[in-house]
Design a protein around this motif. Structure first.
Motif, mmCIF file in Angstrom:
data_model
loop_
_atom_site.group_PDB
_atom_site.id
_atom_site.type_symbol
_atom_site.label_atom_id
_atom_site.label_comp_id
_atom_site.label_asym_id
_atom_site.label_seq_id
_atom_site.Cartn_x
_atom_site.Cartn_y
_atom_site.Cartn_z
ATOM 1 N N UNK A 173 1.610 18.384 -14.687
ATOM 2 C CA UNK A 173 0.610 19.051 -13.855
ATOM 3 C C UNK A 173 0.531 20.551 -14.014
ATOM 4 N N UNK A 174 1.134 21.093 -15.085
ATOM 5 C CA UNK A 174 1.137 22.540 -15.279
ATOM 6 C C UNK A 174 0.307 22.904 -16.506
ATOM 7 N N UNK A 175 -0.569 23.883 -16.358
ATOM 8 C CA UNK A 175 -1.403 24.296 -17.486
ATOM 9 C C UNK A 175 -0.932 25.611 -18.104
ATOM 10 N N UNK A 176 0.195 26.128 -17.626
ATOM 11 C CA UNK A 176 0.774 27.341 -18.192
ATOM 12 C C UNK A 176 2.272 27.347 -17.888
ATOM 13 N N UNK A 177 3.044 28.145 -18.611
ATOM 14 C CA UNK A 177 4.493 28.180 -18.371
ATOM 15 C C UNK A 177 4.832 28.977 -17.113
ATOM 16 N N UNK A 178 6.036 28.834 -16.599
ATOM 17 C CA UNK A 178 6.429 29.610 -15.415
ATOM 18 C C UNK A 178 6.501 31.098 -15.729
ATOM 19 N N UNK A 179 6.053 31.911 -14.796
ATOM 20 C CA UNK A 179 6.070 33.366 -14.990
ATOM 21 C C UNK A 179 7.374 33.985 -14.500
ATOM 22 N N UNK A 180 8.061 33.310 -13.582
ATOM 23 C CA UNK A 180 9.293 33.857 -13.008
ATOM 24 C C UNK A 180 10.404 32.816 -13.074
ATOM 25 N N UNK A 181 11.638 33.289 -12.993
ATOM 26 C CA UNK A 181 12.776 32.376 -12.956
ATOM 27 C C UNK A 181 12.732 31.500 -11.711
ATOM 28 N N UNK A 182 12.355 32.082 -10.602
ATOM 29 C CA UNK A 182 12.266 31.310 -9.365
ATOM 30 C C UNK A 182 11.263 30.169 -9.502
ATOM 31 N N UNK A 183 10.133 30.465 -10.114
ATOM 32 C CA UNK A 183 9.116 29.442 -10.317
ATOM 33 C C UNK A 183 9.633 28.348 -11.255
ATOM 34 N N UNK A 184 10.349 28.750 -12.294
ATOM 35 C CA UNK A 184 10.895 27.769 -13.227
ATOM 36 C C UNK A 184 11.817 26.789 -12.503
ATOM 37 N N UNK A 189 11.056 22.828 -12.637
ATOM 38 C CA UNK A 189 12.221 22.024 -13.015
ATOM 39 C C UNK A 189 12.300 20.669 -12.310
ATOM 40 N N UNK A 190 12.051 20.590 -11.000
ATOM 41 C CA UNK A 190 12.144 19.268 -10.354
ATOM 42 C C UNK A 190 11.176 18.242 -10.945
ATOM 43 N N UNK A 191 9.996 18.678 -11.355
ATOM 44 C CA UNK A 191 9.004 17.752 -11.892
ATOM 45 C C UNK A 191 9.262 17.399 -13.362
ATOM 46 N N UNK A 192 10.075 18.187 -14.021
ATOM 47 C CA UNK A 192 10.318 17.973 -15.446
ATOM 48 C C UNK A 192 11.672 17.335 -15.724
ATOM 49 N N UNK A 193 12.398 17.009 -14.684
ATOM 50 C CA UNK A 193 13.742 16.439 -14.842
ATOM 51 C C UNK A 193 13.775 14.999 -14.353
ATOM 52 N N UNK A 194 14.272 14.119 -15.204
ATOM 53 C CA UNK A 194 14.503 12.716 -14.841
ATOM 54 C C UNK A 194 15.793 12.293 -15.542
ATOM 55 N N UNK A 195 16.905 12.453 -14.833
ATOM 56 C CA UNK A 195 18.204 12.179 -15.439
ATOM 57 C C UNK A 195 18.331 10.738 -15.904
ATOM 58 N N UNK A 196 17.657 9.811 -15.225
ATOM 59 C CA UNK A 196 17.751 8.397 -15.611
ATOM 60 C C UNK A 196 17.158 8.160 -16.997
ATOM 61 N N UNK A 306 6.752 35.053 -22.941
ATOM 62 C CA UNK A 306 7.874 35.946 -22.640
ATOM 63 C C UNK A 306 8.879 35.249 -21.729
ATOM 64 N N UNK A 307 10.109 35.731 -21.740
ATOM 65 C CA UNK A 307 11.093 35.195 -20.795
ATOM 66 C C UNK A 307 10.588 35.396 -19.374
ATOM 67 N N UNK A 308 10.930 34.488 -18.468
ATOM 68 C CA UNK A 308 10.492 34.646 -17.078
ATOM 69 C C UNK A 308 11.015 35.945 -16.466
ATOM 70 N N UNK A 309 10.296 36.447 -15.508
ATOM 71 C CA UNK A 309 10.710 37.653 -14.786
ATOM 72 C C UNK A 309 11.601 37.275 -13.620
ATOM 73 N N UNK A 310 12.488 38.186 -13.277
ATOM 74 C CA UNK A 310 13.320 38.025 -12.095
ATOM 75 C C UNK A 310 12.891 39.016 -11.025
ATOM 76 N N UNK A 311 13.639 39.131 -9.943
ATOM 77 C CA UNK A 311 13.302 40.095 -8.887
ATOM 78 C C UNK A 311 13.230 41.538 -9.386
ATOM 79 N N UNK A 312 13.970 41.847 -10.456
ATOM 80 C CA UNK A 312 13.959 43.206 -11.007
ATOM 81 C C UNK A 312 12.937 43.370 -12.125
ATOM 82 N N UNK A 313 12.158 42.324 -12.379
ATOM 83 C CA UNK A 313 11.149 42.397 -13.429
ATOM 84 C C UNK A 313 11.516 41.564 -14.642
ATOM 85 N N UNK A 314 10.731 41.696 -15.682
ATOM 86 C CA UNK A 314 10.978 40.957 -16.919
ATOM 87 C C UNK A 314 11.885 41.795 -17.811
#
Length: 449
Positions: A173-184, A189-196, A306-314
């Motif tokens: 359901x995502x049309x672009x990559x995450x912009x921030x680490x928090x978003x990732x 991550x919950x929607x892209x992980x299926x350990x089974x 680009x790598x995701x940004x954190x609270x201090x920026x990218x």
């Protein structure tokens, strides 16, 4: 810890001198410069990585043009520093040094490499189009300079990028990559992980060693406002910002494959290439592996951002090397090595080098329309090199010892053998002990270069 972007006086002088040289007299400067050196053999160490395989492909051109024989040994990264140090301390046969960002202080202060000014002042062996100002300033300063002196030219340089499987993201359901680490972590991550199904959102290369200390541990300090050391060169790992970044890494592990602490670069890249994970943060140099149909199933599904940004920026990871002339080489070997270094890092071969799988430190090549159109990594990489953290990993001579400490306790953190707080205290205490013994607290050494 203050930034170390310091433009040295020697850099400006060399740039001005080479810019003023007449190009007409040097229609084929390399052949002319190499004529007295024909038959000279030089030697260095290469890694088993795309940038080195690229220069090896182009090497016959240099050897044919110059008559200089380039001998090289391919060595795993983990053994490269030790092998070079042993060679330099025993007056061995290496004529060229491969200098990681974090080794520049050690190699320069130990006298194992010569300043490029020793050679660039000699017009007979210097490219009239050397153009030091043609390198990304961040790279030349981070990889090639120490204490205001330029020792090497940037080679095989990397920016940390987010590589992702756009098809898997679209299916989730995502049309672009995450912009921030928090978003990732919290959204993607919950929607892209299926350990089974052994399917995971993210893989973080974390093998004990420099991979753990630099590519895993340090990656989660800067974007969260943290750092290894404060401005007094004391540990900053117990700051709330550093703790936030390291705890974030620990929380993100639930969306990574089991055994992530045994993943080196090859394992992380392969996990994305084979569709086992949806995202990785990796060096730009691995783009070639991810688009190669013989090593990757991604095809048109490969996305780069680009790598995701954190609270201090990218503040993405910064890595790579410079090539420098070894002080132990004979005078003829030094001149021949200087010719090779200029050629390998020149604007002249930058495009064929990139097309062969390398990543050039030259700005001009990334303005080439063909290069921009062909390689998805160019735009995010160039953006990340406009500004960054030169000391993403500290560049002082004590880093190798500190890296071992971080590798040990950073791994224990990830394995749950010690808490983030407990591991941070251990690393901080041991780091300060190392720096104290090295004289960083009694005025014997300048704190920052």
């Amino acid at each position: 810890m203050k930034r170390m972007l310091k433009i040295c006086a020697s850099f400006a002088a060399i740039a001005a001198a080479t810019a003023s040289m007449p190009t007409a007299a040097f229609a084929d400067w390399l052949e002319t410069a190499a004529a007295p050196l024909k038959g000279t053999e030089i030697s260095g160490i290469f890694l088993d990585r795309p940038g080195y395989r690229a220069i090896i492909k182009l090497l016959p051109e240099f050897e044919k043009k110059t008559g200089i024989k380039v001998n090289y040994e391919i060595v795993p990264y983990e053994n490269t520093r030790e092998k070079q140090v042993l060679n330099f301390t025993s007056q061995g046969d290496l004529t060229m040094a491969l200098v990681d960002l974090v080794w520049i202080g050690e190699f320069a202060e130990s006298g194992w490499i010569d300043p490029i000014e020793n050679f660039s002042k000699d017009a007979s062996i210097t490219d009239p189009n050397l153009k030091l100002d043609g390198f990304f300033p961040l790279l030349l300063n981070a990889f090639g300079t120490w204490g205001g002196t330029t020792y090497g030219l940037p080679f095989d340089n990397y920016s940390g990028l987010l590589f992702y499987n756009s098809c898997q993201l679209k299916d989730a359901g995502f049309d672009k990559p995450p912009a921030t680490w928090e978003e990732l972590k919290d959204v993607y991550a919950p929607k892209l992980t299926d350990a089974s199904k052994k399917q995971y959102a993210f893989a973080l290369q974390s093998l004990r060693g420099e991979t753990q200390s630099a590519d895993s541990f340090m990656r989660f300090l800067w974007p969260f406002g943290g750092s290894l050391l404060n401005k007094e060169f004391k540990s900053n790992l117990m700051s709330k910002e550093s703790q936030a970044g390291l705890n974030f890494r620990q929380d993100l592990m639930k969306y990574m494959p089991p055994g992530i602490v045994s993943y080196d670069h090859a394992e992380a890249v392969n996990a994305l290439a084979q569709g086992q994970v949806s995202m990785i943060t990796e060096w730009s140099a691995f783009y070639g592996t991810l688009v190669d149909p013989s090593t990757s199933k991604l095809g048109d599904c490969l996305g780069v951002a680009p790598e995701p940004a954190g609270p201090a920026g990218r503040l993405p990871a910064l890595g790579g090397f410079s090539l420098a002339v070894a002080a132990q080489a004979s005078e003829a070997q030094k001149k021949a090595t200087w010719l090779f270094i200029q050629w390998a890092t020149s604007e002249e071969i930058a495009k064929p080098y990139v097309e062969a799988g390398g990543v050039s430190g030259r700005m001009a090549v990334y303005n080439d329309p063909d290069i921009k159109a062909k390689y998805k990594f160019v735009e995010p990489m160039v953006a990340s090199w406009q500004a960054g953290v030169p000391e993403f990993r500290p560049r002082f001579p004590a880093w190798p010892a500190i890296s071992e400490v971080i590798a040990e306790w950073g791994t224990k953190m990830m394995l749950g053998e010690v808490t983030v707080e407990g591991g941070s205290k251990e690393i901080g205490t041991r780091t300060e002990e190392i720096l104290g013994k090295e004289g960083y607290y009694d005025g014997k050494k300048a704190l920052l270069q």
